[in-house]
Write a protein that holds these residues in place. Sequence first.
Motif, PDB file in Angstrom:
ATOM      1  N   THR A 299      13.007  -9.662  58.437  1.00  0.00           N
ATOM      2  CA  THR A 299      13.595  -9.687  59.777  1.00  0.00           C
ATOM      3  C   THR A 299      12.589 -10.297  60.732  1.00  0.00           C
ATOM      4  OG1 THR A 299      14.739  -7.656  59.235  1.00  0.00           O
ATOM      5  CG2 THR A 299      14.746  -8.284  61.532  1.00  0.00           C
ATOM      6  N   GLY A 300      13.022 -11.232  61.527  1.00  0.00           N
ATOM      7  CA  GLY A 300      12.134 -11.843  62.506  1.00  0.00           C
ATOM      8  C   GLY A 300      11.370 -13.012  61.924  1.00  0.00           C
ATOM      9  N   GLU A 301      10.995 -13.913  62.809  1.00  0.00           N
ATOM     10  CA  GLU A 301      10.327 -15.152  62.383  1.00  0.00           C
ATOM     11  C   GLU A 301       8.994 -14.875  61.691  1.00  0.00           C
ATOM     12  OE1 GLU A 301      11.373 -18.354  62.285  1.00  0.00           O
ATOM     13  OE2 GLU A 301      13.293 -17.478  62.844  1.00  0.00           O
ATOM     14  N   GLY A 302       8.372 -13.748  62.032  1.00  0.00           N
ATOM     15  CA  GLY A 302       7.060 -13.488  61.458  1.00  0.00           C
ATOM     16  C   GLY A 302       7.121 -12.691  60.162  1.00  0.00           C
ATOM     17  N   SER A 303       8.306 -12.347  59.667  1.00  0.00           N
ATOM     18  CA  SER A 303       8.383 -11.515  58.472  1.00  0.00           C
ATOM     19  C   SER A 303       7.926 -12.304  57.241  1.00  0.00           C
ATOM     20  CB  SER A 303       9.804 -10.996  58.287  1.00  0.00           C
ATOM     21  OG  SER A 303      10.691 -12.074  58.147  1.00  0.00           O
ATOM     22  N   THR A 307       8.483 -16.235  56.527  1.00  0.00           N
ATOM     23  CA  THR A 307       7.290 -17.068  56.668  1.00  0.00           C
ATOM     24  C   THR A 307       7.065 -17.864  55.388  1.00  0.00           C
ATOM     25  OG1 THR A 307       6.396 -15.270  57.984  1.00  0.00           O
ATOM     26  CG2 THR A 307       4.868 -17.013  57.375  1.00  0.00           C
ATOM     27  N   THR A 316       3.825 -31.771  50.262  1.00  0.00           N
ATOM     28  CA  THR A 316       5.126 -32.449  50.395  1.00  0.00           C
ATOM     29  C   THR A 316       5.640 -32.430  51.818  1.00  0.00           C
ATOM     30  OG1 THR A 316       6.340 -30.422  49.977  1.00  0.00           O
ATOM     31  CG2 THR A 316       5.769 -31.730  48.060  1.00  0.00           C
ATOM     32  N   LYS A 317       5.006 -31.620  52.686  1.00  0.00           N
ATOM     33  CA  LYS A 317       5.448 -31.453  54.073  1.00  0.00           C
ATOM     34  C   LYS A 317       6.856 -30.863  54.146  1.00  0.00           C
ATOM     35  CE  LYS A 317       2.164 -34.398  55.883  1.00  0.00           C
ATOM     36  NZ  LYS A 317       0.983 -33.961  56.498  1.00  0.00           N
ATOM     37  N   ARG A 318       7.265 -30.210  53.081  1.00  0.00           N
ATOM     38  CA  ARG A 318       8.606 -29.626  53.104  1.00  0.00           C
ATOM     39  C   ARG A 318       8.485 -28.126  52.950  1.00  0.00           C
ATOM     40  NH1 ARG A 318      11.800 -31.935  48.317  1.00  0.00           N
ATOM     41  NH2 ARG A 318      13.603 -31.141  49.403  1.00  0.00           N
ATOM     42  N   ALA A 344      18.723 -27.216  50.854  1.00  0.00           N
ATOM     43  CA  ALA A 344      19.517 -28.445  50.740  1.00  0.00           C
ATOM     44  C   ALA A 344      19.327 -29.081  49.369  1.00  0.00           C
ATOM     45  CB  ALA A 344      19.102 -29.424  51.837  1.00  0.00           C
ATOM     46  N   ASP A 345      18.130 -28.906  48.808  1.00  0.00           N
ATOM     47  CA  ASP A 345      17.811 -29.589  47.561  1.00  0.00           C
ATOM     48  C   ASP A 345      17.923 -28.585  46.400  1.00  0.00           C
ATOM     49  OD1 ASP A 345      16.696 -30.836  45.433  1.00  0.00           O
ATOM     50  OD2 ASP A 345      14.762 -31.281  46.395  1.00  0.00           O
ATOM     51  N   GLN A 348      15.084 -26.772  44.689  1.00  0.00           N
ATOM     52  CA  GLN A 348      14.344 -25.694  45.338  1.00  0.00           C
ATOM     53  C   GLN A 348      14.807 -24.317  44.853  1.00  0.00           C
ATOM     54  OE1 GLN A 348      11.982 -27.459  46.470  1.00  0.00           O
ATOM     55  NE2 GLN A 348      11.961 -26.954  48.645  1.00  0.00           N
ATOM     56  N   PRO A 351      12.133 -22.264  42.583  1.00  0.00           N
ATOM     57  CA  PRO A 351      10.952 -21.800  43.321  1.00  0.00           C
ATOM     58  C   PRO A 351      11.302 -20.773  44.402  1.00  0.00           C
ATOM     59  CG  PRO A 351      11.074 -24.223  43.337  1.00  0.00           C
ATOM     60  CD  PRO A 351      12.257 -23.732  42.570  1.00  0.00           C
ATOM     61  N   ARG A 375      -1.123  -4.753  59.455  1.00  0.00           N
ATOM     62  CA  ARG A 375      -0.238  -5.254  60.507  1.00  0.00           C
ATOM     63  C   ARG A 375       0.537  -4.082  61.115  1.00  0.00           C
ATOM     64  NH1 ARG A 375       5.316  -8.215  59.039  1.00  0.00           N
ATOM     65  NH2 ARG A 375       6.225  -8.049  61.092  1.00  0.00           N
ATOM     66  N   MET A 378       6.670  -2.070  63.544  1.00  0.00           N
ATOM     67  CA  MET A 378       7.564  -1.518  64.534  1.00  0.00           C
ATOM     68  C   MET A 378       8.562  -0.630  63.822  1.00  0.00           C
ATOM     69  SD  MET A 378       8.276  -1.072  67.500  1.00  0.00           S
ATOM     70  CE  MET A 378       9.610  -0.237  68.310  1.00  0.00           C
TER      71      MET A 378
END
Lengths: 412, 746
Positions: A299-303, A307, A316-318, A344-345, A348, A351, A375, A378
């Motif tokens: 949950t959340g962008e930092g989970s 991440t 690969t910058k992907r 999309a691929d 993937q 992995p 960490r 919450m």
Amino acid sequence: MRVARLFILAFAGVAPALAAPDTPKSVGKLPPVETFALPNGLQIAVLRSDVAPTVSVQVWYHAGSKDEPREHRGTAHMFEHLMFRGTDHVRPDVHRASIEALGGFVNAATDEDATHFSDTLPAEYVDFALQLEAERMRNLKFLKPVIDGERGGVEAEIRQQEAAPFALGLMRYLAVAYTKHPYAWTAAGNAKELDATSPDDLKKFYDIYYQPNNALVVVVGKVTLAEVKASVEKYFGPIAKGADPPRPAAASAEPEQTARRHEVAELSGVGLTMVGWHVPAARDKDIVALELAQHMLGTGEGSRLKTRLKASDPKTKRALALDGGMDAFLHEDPGMMIAVAAFADPAQADPIEAAIFEEVAVLARERTGSRRRRRPIMDPHGEPGRVPARRRRDRKSLGRGCPARRQALLLP
Amino acid sequence: MMRTLLVIAVVAACGPKSAPAPLPMLPGDGDTHVAKPPPPKPPPPVDPWTGRELIGFPQIKPPGPVELPKIEEYKLGNGLQVYVVKNSRLPLVAMQLAVRAGRMHEPRARLGVAELAADMLVKGTRKRDATALAKAIDTVGGTIAADSTFEATMLSCSVMSRNAGTCFELLSDMVTQPTFPDAELAKLRDALIAKAQQRLDDPGTLASAHALNLLWGNDHVRGWVNSEQSLSSIRRDDIVAWHRSWFVPGNAMLVITGDVDPRALRGDVERVFGAWRKAPVPPTPTYPEPGLSGTRIRLVDRPGLTQTQVRIAQFGIKHDDARFFDTLVWNHALGGSGGNSRLARALRADGKPYVAVSSFDRNIDRGAFVVSAVTRNNDAIATTRLLLGEIARMAKDGPTAEEIAAAIIGITGGYGLRFQSTADFGASIVTAELHGYGQEYLTNFPVAVGHVSLADAKRAAAEILSTKAYVVVLLGDAKDLEPALTKEGWRYEKMAFTDPVSAPYVPPEVPVDAKAVASAAKLIEDALAAKGGKARLSALKAFKLVGSGMTTIAGQSVPIEIARIAVLPDKMRLDATVKPPRAPRDIEFSVAVTEKAGWQRGPNGPNGDYTVVEMAGDALTTAAFERWREPELILLKASQPGAKLTPLADDTVDGKPCAVIKLRSPFGSIDVTLYIDKKTKLLSRMTFGDGGSIENDDFSDYRDVGGLKIAYKRSTNGGGRSTTLDLKAVDLDPKVDPTLFDKPAK
């Protein structure tokens, strides 16, 4: 109106649920919930709040998709719509129109365990809202043209759901994860079976489940307990108690999963990986720890999972996935925690799956003081930085059974 | 019995067609033209509610003021206005920071910058990158967001009150020290471009955008609609400049609501936000309001749509208009109350199963009044007429006393809902204070609505609603709509749904005077000299550039290698090798052009097969244009006698000031614009517009090769793609195998 996708309900035995066991010490002061019951079994909970001059009146019926006859899936969902379409003393749509004319709004939602209705309006009209709710608890009309019209609306919602890749993936997932229990289907329903559901079938369901002893009235807003009590007794009091409703799902307990289930389905749209674990019922004492795990993972962008899945590979910058996370489907009966990733691929898919298992394994292995534990967490009932006490059970729960896994792969 | 008949009817319908009648029918034969007796009326359906005692509408109480907690208000030394409301019901606190920087402040050349800048605020500050920001708020279970509206950018943060410090820190960090990292910018810009493209798939949104454009025109901010062109021209330095000028404390307000001690809080506010450096607030751009006489109709053709979007728009009022509350009331009656409103009732009464709503902007300056509806194509004109009729009726007669009473109940009842959550309350304060209204306005809003009289509402409707000056937009399938429009005798302008809604931005041309042209020519001369001199460049017979980098294909970033060979004056070949990770093999593309012909080679199907195609028509023209605009030689083209140069206003590229010159190309309407760095005199950017989209080529890291300056870093943006290249080898006057330009067999 919507069909709730995720809902946590500790419904059976409303009073203990309202009493909130293990009240944690660190939560700031929360306003008290006042409860009472009528002789006909109706439970009432009142939370007074004078922040705004409004009130929300809700009626929760302990009747969800898991209570439906197996051959009429969508029956519970039909009531989410039908309940606005006329009763003995209210013409179709007048309930909604009256609340809206007062500046308020209505809503309703169905999930696997319950269906609920809400009226939000200026507080001075709380008596009116309770009168309308009591009216439709037992006086619903079952007129064929009305039912046919609403069935069309429900079926349109079902089609809409089936058009969304995530919903479609989830439906396929649940059908693999549950072999016996009615959580194998979602609350939206099945269009074909609804076509074969008659007004009599619906009336039967209504008479079983739409009874005061199977309902909870919640009133929140700028009201007093006395005025709510007076209105509730006036309108709901005369309703006779119904028979104890049957619980068909009790005879369909999901057997313990003993081997990993894995299915690859070619659907349409974006690729989806869903990996999930069976978890205990929402009222189980391990659920708070599991929710904490779900929060940390997805949950959340930092989970952690998000991440990991969304981090750009330096070479690969992907990123592994377009997006991902973890959802908890907690119910009255044992639910699921499901990690989801969209990609999309198709290359993937493997992995991504490996990464999901790895992050869950890391969490299950961790001991107090390990690097990530530090960490602050919450915890809705805990203190920041406090390590959840039931880690052993947490691990056991996560590891219990075998993961059911589904991939919905898709290329245009 | 019924069932049998039905079966026969079905069988008959499926059987062979009956033979034509032996004799043609004439009028009077048979009963075709004979008046038939009216069919017997079906008995009216039985109303199951007739005679029943129904639950009636409750007794209505007159609206009174809303009891609100006290709003504490003060101003910091740097000009930041602060509002604090204590509400300790829950241990939560919500903070909202509003900056008067919205769509209405955007420069026309950079439409979308407000939204992009808002999105970027959560993507990195000097202390935290995007992930660290997300983690900082996640760990306290809070939320943080930034968004922009027409009038402002809003940052918001909600946490449990014991974590209020986190909100202070993050908000001040985001508003005063954002870094606007390039990598995040590229992603968010692409997302906004995708959103602009999605507008084409959303008939409702597209129709509304056209209505505002038609009403306000192309010279007013309300008529502008961002596009791929405007969004792709936004660079980091534009966002930095936007932030620098508008995000100053005197142009902002901070609203804190929730479980706080206002007195103790003041110290924190002073400490954290007092450090925000004071700066002058720029004047808000203003635009002359366009006049509108008569009606204008725009047909936006979207083939294949079975439903038509109808919009009728005219000018509305300002929020501080004395008739604001009267207007709330008559609009509620006309189309502001969903299914109960006049428009909806009129459609229902006419048997049309559609919805129609009306609304007007509540802005500090005058906005629009818009009626929206969706109808079937064959009903679009009749529905439009019906809606226009209802508007005219409201203008002429105003609302009825019953409608006014209902409107007052609905508006005042709904008003209280705005204060339900801590964050809602904050948002209400922001909305009021942005327009200079304080606590009294919020408290007495229901009272003001309750005071609207029949005469007030009638007068306001008559004065504001025009029956002559308005615009109509119909978005649907022109094949269905044009015959109806023609039959109706309505004059209309027609656009394709793919056309840009507002006219693409064209940089203002400096008036052409001989002096300006001469200075442009001088700039080109200087640029040529910086490049290595006209003589050296003219002497070039061939060159080969090899580079590698990344490009986007189907939304994914993939490695690419490119070799570009030119044999002057007219031969050119480009070879690209794309290396998708995990793909079984590399993918190659080649393009070659000679004097009059060209070919291209590329993969055909997934099996690794390739095909070679001879270029013709548009493809050949495109290739010829590409050859003409060859960046190494473009300055020579610009220095030719007769080259048409137009100096444009100066601009910046990556923060560096540039002189800008437009060069007319021999390819119709496509021109290229050259950005010449004022300091180095080297070419920093070259752009060209092609219809709605614009391509940018940026050049940097110039190095000396054989007496010429060659840019080793190049990037191309446009059309939803971006490519970055680092040159690995530059070969001037290499030996080139002439057969390279021959069309290969496969």
